[in-house]
Design an enzyme around this catalytic site. Structure first.
Site, PDB file in Angstrom:
ATOM      1  N   ASP A  45       0.843  -1.258   0.219  1.00 35.89           N
ATOM      2  CA  ASP A  45      -0.218  -0.042   0.096  1.00 35.89           C
ATOM      3  C   ASP A  45       0.845   1.345  -0.082  1.00 35.89           C
ATOM      4  OD1 ASP A  45       0.738  -0.676   2.669  1.00 35.89           O
ATOM      5  OD2 ASP A  45      -0.907   0.499   3.467  1.00 35.89           O
ATOM      6  N   GLU A  87      -0.145  -1.181   5.614  1.00 35.60           N
ATOM      7  CA  GLU A  87       1.179  -0.815   6.494  1.00 35.60           C
ATOM      8  C   GLU A  87       0.803   0.850   6.729  1.00 35.60           C
ATOM      9  OE1 GLU A  87       4.840   0.782   7.459  1.00 35.60           O
ATOM     10  OE2 GLU A  87       3.799   1.450   5.729  1.00 35.60           O
TER      11      GLU A  87
END
Length: 351
Positions: A71, A125
């Site tokens: 991400d 994350e």
């Protein structure tokens, strides 16, 4: 869009960058990575949400985990990627799709690695810890994170940064007695009482301990202050927010005790805590890694997911393409040279 891990590394990198994967939208990229890894006969692949885990099981003496998140933070008009000279720009180029590209290329190429490998491409994350898929996997399938050593391919300018600092956040509140500012002597100013707290923090000399051969630099700082309700009211309350970045030789509890000593006499209200991670550079796998990568390792200033592995007893380091100072910047970029340096180092180490 099809990812080609055996082709040009820069083309692979840009293809990964151009698959938008802001936190919560990692599925398309996870699907593409899974599609690449499934046909590899040397890997067993499993999917957990939008996390893809690929493992070798050759009975080697050691197991190494190499992990990277899929991400990114939200876009800022910086996709698709573009190239200027030897720099590739775009959201995620620094943090951390360069690491993802290196991982994918190496996972496919290393058919008979010297150690058994676990490749973890994980989601969420860049958001709160509870949403991070490593939190879920550590709780439900900790055996998938078990290893002798781990590498997080976070951006480090292709240099080894060992372990990470822990972090604490807490508040200190001073109290007084409200009054009209025209009759200030009838009250007690809580903001004025904050001066002692601020003076202690200002005068505090941060420690620089050496942990596993690396020198860390701690920091204890006021990061916010709030008090007062109106321009004609003596404030009866003032709250100072403090952040402590501590070296990984301290546990969270020891770090809290240290802060209590510095601010003895005040009540500390802890609002957030994350333990650091020792780099474990004395481990054989770490020594082999450093020999392959070269250069002098340094301490990681900041917190990364290496701490999750440390909590499971797995020493870990950060090593990946891109300058960490450009992470999350609207003009983030990754030097092409970092991509090749990291890929070649991983192949030397594990080939």
């Amino acid at each position: 869009m099809t990812l080609d891990p055996r082709g040009d590394l820069v083309a692979l990198f840009r293809a990964i960058v151009d698959i938008e994967s802001v936190s919560g939208n990692e599925r398309e990229l996870a699907d593409q990575i899974e599609q690449v890894l499934r046909p590899c006969g040397h890997l067993s692949v499993l999917r957990d949400g939008d996390t893809v885990i690929a493992r070798t099981d050759s009975g080697r003496a050691e197991r190494i985990v190499i992990a990277g998140h899929l991400d990114t933070v939200p876009l800022a008009g910086n996709l698709p990627s573009w190239v200027e000279g030897d720099l590739v720009y775009g959201r995620g180029t620094c943090d951390m799709k360069g690491g993802v590209a290196v991982m994918l290329a190496a996972a496919v190429a290393l058919e008979t690695p010297s150690s058994d490998l676990t490749w973890i491409f994980y989601d969420h994350e860049e958001v709160e810890s509870a949403a991070n898929s490593l939190t879920r996997i550590a709780a439900t399938r900790p055996e998938l994170l078990a290893a002798d050593f781990a590498v997080l391919m976070e951006p480090t300018s292709a240099r080894v940064e060992g372990g990470c600092q822990g972090t604490l956040r807490f508040t200190v509140t001073t109290t007084g007695r409200a009054a009209h500012s025209a009759r200030a002597w009838t009250g007690h100013n809580a903001i004025h009482d904050a001066v002692d707290v601020l003076a202690r923090l200002r005068d505090h000399q941060p420690e620089q301990p050496v942990v596993d051969g690396l020198r860390y630099h701690e920091g204890l700082n006021a990061v916010g202050i709030e008090g007062g309700i109106a321009g004609n009211v003596i404030p009866d309350r003032c709250t100072i927010s403090v952040n402590y970045r501590f070296a990984p030789h301290r546990s969270v509890e020891q770090a809290q005790d240290y802060c209590r000593q510095v601010l003895d006499g005040y009540q500390l209200s802890f609002t957030d805590a994350a333990a650091g991670a020792r780099p474990g550079l004395d481990r054989p796998a770490a020594a082999a890694f450093l020999a392959a990568v070269g250069g002098e390792p340094s301490a990681k200033f900041g917190w990364t997911d290496v701490a999750r592995f440390s909590a499971l007893g797995v020493p870990a380091v950060n090593f990946g393409p891109g300058n960490p100072e450009k992470a999350h910047a609207d003009d983030e970029f990754c030097p092409v040279g970092d991509l090749f340096a990291c890929r070649d180092a991983v192949l030397r180490w594990l080939g």
